[in-house]
Design a protein around this motif. Structure first.
Motif, PDB file in Angstrom:
ATOM      1  N   VAL A 248      -1.772 -20.256 -35.351  1.00 17.83           N
ATOM      2  CA  VAL A 248      -2.942 -20.129 -34.515  1.00 17.83           C
ATOM      3  C   VAL A 248      -3.335 -21.447 -33.917  1.00 17.83           C
ATOM      4  O   VAL A 248      -4.433 -22.244 -34.584  1.00 17.83           O
ATOM      5  CB  VAL A 248      -4.080 -19.593 -35.467  1.00 17.83           C
ATOM      6  CG1 VAL A 248      -5.213 -19.281 -34.321  1.00 17.83           C
ATOM      7  CG2 VAL A 248      -3.673 -18.273 -35.981  1.00 17.83           C
TER       8      VAL A 248
ATOM      9  N   ARG B 255      -7.950 -24.156 -41.077  1.00 20.21           N
ATOM     10  CA  ARG B 255      -8.308 -22.804 -41.629  1.00 20.21           C
ATOM     11  C   ARG B 255      -8.408 -22.670 -42.963  1.00 20.21           C
ATOM     12  O   ARG B 255      -7.538 -23.001 -43.951  1.00 20.21           O
ATOM     13  CB  ARG B 255      -7.210 -21.750 -41.086  1.00 20.21           C
ATOM     14  CG  ARG B 255      -7.829 -20.596 -40.684  1.00 20.21           C
ATOM     15  CD  ARG B 255      -7.007 -19.498 -40.285  1.00 20.21           C
ATOM     16  NE  ARG B 255      -7.278 -18.289 -40.720  1.00 20.21           N
ATOM     17  CZ  ARG B 255      -6.372 -17.534 -41.428  1.00 20.21           C
ATOM     18  NH1 ARG B 255      -5.243 -17.782 -41.461  1.00 20.21           N
ATOM     19  NH2 ARG B 255      -6.935 -16.356 -41.708  1.00 20.21           N
TER      20      ARG B 255
ATOM     21  N   MET C 299      -3.165  -4.590 -35.028  1.00 19.62           N
ATOM     22  CA  MET C 299      -3.867  -5.631 -34.226  1.00 19.62           C
ATOM     23  C   MET C 299      -2.765  -6.281 -33.097  1.00 19.62           C
ATOM     24  O   MET C 299      -3.186  -6.829 -31.958  1.00 19.62           O
ATOM     25  CB  MET C 299      -4.464  -6.615 -34.996  1.00 19.62           C
ATOM     26  CG  MET C 299      -3.470  -7.488 -35.656  1.00 19.62           C
ATOM     27  SD  MET C 299      -4.221  -8.766 -36.593  1.00 19.62           S
ATOM     28  CE  MET C 299      -3.597  -9.005 -38.085  1.00 19.62           C
ATOM     29  N   TYR C 300      -1.418  -6.318 -33.319  1.00 20.98           N
ATOM     30  CA  TYR C 300      -0.480  -6.843 -32.534  1.00 20.98           C
ATOM     31  C   TYR C 300      -0.300  -5.978 -31.262  1.00 20.98           C
ATOM     32  O   TYR C 300       0.228  -6.616 -30.223  1.00 20.98           O
ATOM     33  CB  TYR C 300       0.755  -7.024 -33.342  1.00 20.98           C
ATOM     34  CG  TYR C 300       0.693  -8.050 -34.439  1.00 20.98           C
ATOM     35  CD1 TYR C 300       0.443  -9.380 -34.373  1.00 20.98           C
ATOM     36  CD2 TYR C 300       0.700  -7.305 -35.679  1.00 20.98           C
ATOM     37  CE1 TYR C 300       0.223 -10.043 -35.446  1.00 20.98           C
ATOM     38  CE2 TYR C 300       0.191  -8.169 -36.663  1.00 20.98           C
ATOM     39  CZ  TYR C 300       0.142  -9.444 -36.581  1.00 20.98           C
ATOM     40  OH  TYR C 300       0.107 -10.373 -37.832  1.00 20.98           O
TER      41      TYR C 300
ATOM     42  N   ASN D  62      -8.959 -16.627 -35.435  1.00 22.76           N
ATOM     43  CA  ASN D  62      -9.286 -15.751 -36.706  1.00 22.76           C
ATOM     44  C   ASN D  62     -10.292 -15.246 -36.846  1.00 22.76           C
ATOM     45  O   ASN D  62     -10.496 -14.051 -37.541  1.00 22.76           O
ATOM     46  CB  ASN D  62      -9.155 -17.032 -37.716  1.00 22.76           C
ATOM     47  CG  ASN D  62      -7.911 -17.772 -37.419  1.00 22.76           C
ATOM     48  OD1 ASN D  62      -7.906 -18.774 -37.150  1.00 22.76           O
ATOM     49  ND2 ASN D  62      -6.818 -17.440 -37.950  1.00 22.76           N
TER      50      ASN D  62
ATOM     51  N   LEU E 207     -10.407 -11.693 -35.805  1.00 21.94           N
ATOM     52  CA  LEU E 207      -9.663 -10.687 -36.470  1.00 21.94           C
ATOM     53  C   LEU E 207     -10.126 -10.409 -37.735  1.00 21.94           C
ATOM     54  O   LEU E 207      -9.674  -9.739 -38.486  1.00 21.94           O
ATOM     55  CB  LEU E 207      -8.166 -11.225 -36.463  1.00 21.94           C
ATOM     56  CG  LEU E 207      -7.450 -11.395 -35.116  1.00 21.94           C
ATOM     57  CD1 LEU E 207      -6.161 -12.106 -35.440  1.00 21.94           C
ATOM     58  CD2 LEU E 207      -7.206  -9.731 -34.881  1.00 21.94           C
ATOM     59  N   HIS E 208     -10.967 -11.418 -38.309  1.00 23.71           N
ATOM     60  CA  HIS E 208     -11.162 -11.311 -39.574  1.00 23.71           C
ATOM     61  C   HIS E 208     -12.810 -11.185 -40.133  1.00 23.71           C
ATOM     62  O   HIS E 208     -13.238 -10.805 -41.122  1.00 23.71           O
ATOM     63  CB  HIS E 208     -10.604 -12.319 -40.509  1.00 23.71           C
ATOM     64  CG  HIS E 208      -9.281 -12.462 -40.485  1.00 23.71           C
ATOM     65  ND1 HIS E 208      -8.331 -11.596 -41.348  1.00 23.71           N
ATOM     66  CD2 HIS E 208      -8.204 -13.020 -39.668  1.00 23.71           C
ATOM     67  CE1 HIS E 208      -7.238 -11.489 -41.044  1.00 23.71           C
ATOM     68  NE2 HIS E 208      -6.978 -12.696 -40.288  1.00 23.71           N
TER      69      HIS E 208
ATOM     70  N   SER F  12      -7.037 -13.543 -46.193  1.00 29.73           N
ATOM     71  CA  SER F  12      -6.574 -12.372 -45.486  1.00 29.73           C
ATOM     72  C   SER F  12      -7.513 -11.321 -45.846  1.00 29.73           C
ATOM     73  O   SER F  12      -7.493 -10.199 -45.473  1.00 29.73           O
ATOM     74  CB  SER F  12      -5.292 -12.162 -45.810  1.00 29.73           C
ATOM     75  OG  SER F  12      -4.427 -13.058 -45.058  1.00 29.73           O
TER      76      SER F  12
HETATM   77  S1  SF4 Z   1      -3.678 -11.522 -39.602  1.00 28.26           S
HETATM   78 FE1  SF4 Z   1      -5.112 -13.213 -39.579  1.00 28.26          FE
HETATM   79  S2  SF4 Z   1      -3.583 -14.655 -40.838  1.00 28.26           S
HETATM   80 FE2  SF4 Z   1      -2.192 -13.252 -40.053  1.00 28.26          FE
HETATM   81  S3  SF4 Z   1      -1.439 -14.063 -38.288  1.00 28.26           S
HETATM   82 FE3  SF4 Z   1      -3.095 -12.836 -37.672  1.00 28.26          FE
HETATM   83  S4  SF4 Z   1      -4.846 -14.256 -37.728  1.00 28.26           S
HETATM   84 FE4  SF4 Z   1      -3.437 -15.124 -38.712  1.00 28.26          FE
END
Ligand code: SF4
Ligand code: SF4
Lengths: 375, 432
Positions: free
Chosen positions: B49, B129, B315-316, B344, B347-348, B380
């Protein structure tokens, strides 16, 4: 005058008492998380900064509904207090961006606030502290501090102007100076202050106004007694409760130094004078606050300096459950200690909520040869 | 980046473009190996990232630490390096996956390390991070005796809901001017450093063209994603989505990535036109949440025959189109800053993560989700509990699987299959 020991006993029994009295009398109390909140600014705005602590005996069920079990134990406990109204008497909580755990805490709290608007939660103020040693980070931090000053000013009606800020910094610097005397007193060879008493004094500086804490620090000499046993440095995760220090001292050693963020590290660097005191404050927290985000080299240098200052007979590394950060520093430190012939003990997965029954026996085994050598 | 090297028969329903994406990754590696490993050209190790765009535009070879880590795992060398970590005193709860490459350098045994070990890079770029990234990278840079650069990204103070609606055009408001100012200045400093250590000069026009091509590839992916979301039965298996989208992500900015996304989209459109589905008996559509199961992508397909359950999204599937696209006029650097500043977080962090996934569940017509939370990887795990809670509250059953991701051999496939099967039967079919 009340004996210092009595004062410390009262503090240990109820660390928040003074802050509650202040609130009951109509004063403002601002909770802070971690060791990197600019308390000087809070004091300059005529509010009482209170560092929040977890309750190892308290529940976490309300927090557990939202928060992952891998979060720090103390923060899970504080989160539980936040969700169950235990912190509703605070006017504000300041959360510095000084660890990933605090960032996650902040965002989760704001998320819950949005989801459950009926919960009585005090507002949170994030201080987006950057600790990379760059001028751009300093400029960014300066704006963050200004933003906090503004928020505090509108909360209390007292703007933390230069004069007030300078005065607050002077008090905190006095405290820092006196803390170094406490540290020398506990490292001294004959009559010294115990690690447990030192921990309580340092706690006082986190939950009492600076002048009050300074008065206590100034009388630390009253607690001096002749003590024996190996002299230890305690390193690793924050020890906000005295349990581990007590265990170490009950096992016959003395904690004469520590580098976690509830001990002397909080006081070991004074805020430097600057034409604008806010600049001094910014640099202080950016470059010296005891957080895992300081550059690795800086943290290492401080560890070495502490070894030189305290000359311990042994080092205990104590890491909390789920540590994913401080463990990276240990191999290098073990090498350093090996070079100097200082033995070390690594304690892993320490729970905030329970004492591991094995910890005491590990300490006894570790201390046995040290006691022989220092007898 | 998956590191599967051995040839296997193509899984049923594999897309024609998928082998092309794999071939691209292979040729990327051949090229990387020639330039950086054999010919000693300056190259960079960068966090997954981070703004790779700079190095693409400088034509500097780049690898991610996660890529090398996946190679180490695929070659079954992780146990050796884990032993070394133990011996060096790194305790066993420390995040191991991201540190394998660093440990392989400390090991200093080129005979054992994949491809003879990574040579000394011109720079290691990492993003601060969590609190451990700087520790791993500092140690690594010391072992290589090479420079390092840390990206320090201020935290987002306020999370405007539905980030994906603002992320492409209204990113200034979404991410905040002060944060963007800071990040732009930081990327400028990174460019200075990159130019110094590689001896190249960045052509900003090249960067800008690259940035436009990323937007174009993202548009094509958005079309593909919409086709997958709205077509019944699902025309593309999740492993195909992963391979193709990740290849475009790692090669972002290149004309290849645009062409490849075009081909990907077209093949899906053809499939939809033909009424083709990977599982014609499709009954349930599932989402895969959080960490990907890179070493066992066959798992995603294990419930088609038994339950008519198809994993349609992770998510991809569309993070590249929702999160990477940044439309801009003029200053491409600020758009680049906007791309990497809150990756990040999107996504988190609970409201962003949960909000986005809820939207995907609606769009894809999902009736359940499986969420993988890796043990021994605190970063994660953050956000997963609130996300699960929000999805369940919105009526989407979620099964949480927790497993160690560092060693494929620790994955108990039968037990996991049983859990997901039971979840489908009791929570999804049970409520219908
Ligand atoms: S899931 Fe989270 S930790 Fe894994 S690659 Fe994606 S952003 Fe990075
Ligand atoms: S229902 Fe069974 S046979 Fe039909 S496509 Fe799906 S897996 Fe194949």
């Amino acid at each position: 005058m009340i004996a210092l020991q009595k004062q410390l006993d009262a503090l240990a029994a109820d660390p928040e008492a003074e802050a509650r009295r202040h609130a009951a009398a109509g004063g403002r109390v601002v909770g802070v998380l971690g060791g990197a909140a600019p308390v000087e600014l809070i004091e300059a705005a005529d509010a009482f900064p209170l560092r929040l602590r977890g309750d190892p005996a308290g529940p976490t069920d309300a927090a557990d509904a939202w928060m992952e079990p891998v979060q720090e134990g103390a923060l899970r406990s504080i989160f539980n207090q936040l969700l169950t109204g235990g912190l509703d008497w605070l006017d504000l909580i300041v959360v510095p961006r000084s660890s990933e755990q605090l960032v996650q805490f902040y965002h989760l709290a704001e998320h819950v606030r949005a989801e459950e608007p009926d919960l009585a939660m005090p507002p949170l103020h994030l201080v987006n502290l950057l600790q990379t040693p760059e001028a751009r980070s300093t400029r960014f931090n300066r704006r963050e501090m200004e933003r906090l000053a503004e928020a505090l000013g509108s909360l209390t009606g007292t703007r933390p102007d230069r004069i007030r800020l300078r005065e607050a910094i002077q008090w905190r610097n006095t405290l820092r100076h006196l803390a170094s005397e406490v540290s020398s007193a506990r490292r001294s060879a004959d009559r010294s202050v115990s690690g447990q008493d030192a921990a309580l004094l340092f706690l006082a500086g986190q939950v009492r106004p600076a002048p009050q804490a300074a008065e206590m620090f100034g009388r630390a000499g009253d607690l001096a007694a002749s003590r024996s046993g190996p002299r230890l440095l305690l390193s690793g995760s924050g020890q906000e409760n005295p349990g581990l220090v007590r265990l170490i001292e009950e096992a016959g050693a003395r904690v004469v130094a520590e580098d976690h963020d509830w001990g002397e590290r909080l006081y070991d660097h004074e805020v430097e004078e600057a034409p604008d005191p806010l600049d001094g404050l910014v640099r202080h927290y950016q470059c010296h606050a005891p957080t895992p985000r300081l550059p690795v080299g800086v943290t290492e240098a401080r560890f070495t300096a502490l070894l030189d200052a305290a000359r311990p007979d042994g080092v205990v590394f104590a890491l909390e459950e789920n540590d994913d950060t401080l463990g990276w520093d240990i191999p290098r430190r073990l090498d350093l200690l090996k070079d100097r012939g200082i033995p070390a003990l690594v304690l892993l997965r320490l729970s905030f909520f329970r004492e591991d029954p094995e910890t005491a026996s590990k300490l006894v085994t570790f201390l046995e040869p040290l006691k022989e050598a220092t007898r | 980046m998956s590191a599967k090297t051995e040839e296997r028969p193509a899984p049923p329903g594999q897309m024609d473009v998928t082998p092309l994406a794999k071939a691209r990754q292979k040729s990327w590696f051949t090229e990387f190996r020639r330039r950086a490993m054999d010919e000693g050209e300056p190259y960079v190790i960068a966090a997954a990232v981070s703004p790779h765009e700079i190095f693409h535009a400088l034509d500097v070879p780049l690898v991610t630490n996660t890529w090398y880590s996946s190679i180490i795992s695929a070659k079954r060398l992780s146990p050796h390096y884990f032993d070394l970590m133990d011996r060096l005193g790194y305790h066993e709860d420390l995040p191991r996956y991201l540190s394998l490459p660093m440990i392989s350098t400390l090991d200093d045994d080129p005979e054992r390390a994949p491809y003879g070990g990574l040579p000394r890079p011109a720079l290691i770029l990492d993003r601060l991070r969590g609190d451990y990234a700087q520790r791993i990278t500092t140690e690594w840079a010391r072992a290589f005796d090479c420079p390092k650069f840390f990206l320090d990204v201020p935290v987002q103070r306020h999370l405007i809901p539905d980030w994906w609606r603002h992320a492409q055009t209204d990113w200034e408001t979404l991410y905040g001017t002060e944060r963007l100012d800071y990040h732009v200045e930081q990327i400028e400093a990174l460019i200075d450093t990159a130019e110094t250590v590689t001896g190249r000069r960045l052509d900003r026009d090249v960067l800008t063209e690259e940035m436009h091509r990323i937007n174009r590839a993202g548009e094509l992916l958005a079309e593909a994603r919409d086709l997958i979301a709205t077509s019944r039965p699902c025309p593309v298996a999740l492993p195909d989505q992963l391979t193709n989208v990740m290849a475009a992500t790692w090669n972002r900015g290149s004309q290849w990535s645009v062409d490849h996304m075009q081909a990907y989209r077209d093949e899906i459109a053809n499939r939809v036109e033909d009424g083709y589905g990977i599982c014609s008996g499709e009954k349930h559509r599932l989402l895969w949440i959080n960490t990907g199961l890179w070493f066992n992508t066959a798992f995603y397909r294990a419930f088609e025959e038994s339950h008519g359950a198809v994993f349609v999204w992770s998510m991809y599937s569309n993070y590249f189109s929702d999160g990477y696209r940044k439309y801009f006029e003029g200053d491409s650097l600020r758009a680049l800053a906007a791309r990497s500043i809150s990756m990040n977080e999107q996504l988190h962090l609970p409201p962003w993560m949960a909000g986005w996934i809820e939207q995907q569940a609606r769009d894809f017509g999902a009736s359940g989700a499986v969420m993988l939370t890796p043990v021994g990887d605190r970063l994660s795990a953050y956000g997963t509990r609130a996300c699960k809670r929000a999805l369940e509250a919105a009526g989407l059953p979620v099964l949480e699987l927790s497993a160690s991701m560092v060693d494929a051999r620790l994955w108990d496939n039968d037990a996991m299959i049983a859990k997901v099967g039971d979840f489908i039967e009791t929570r999804i079919e049970g409520q219908a």
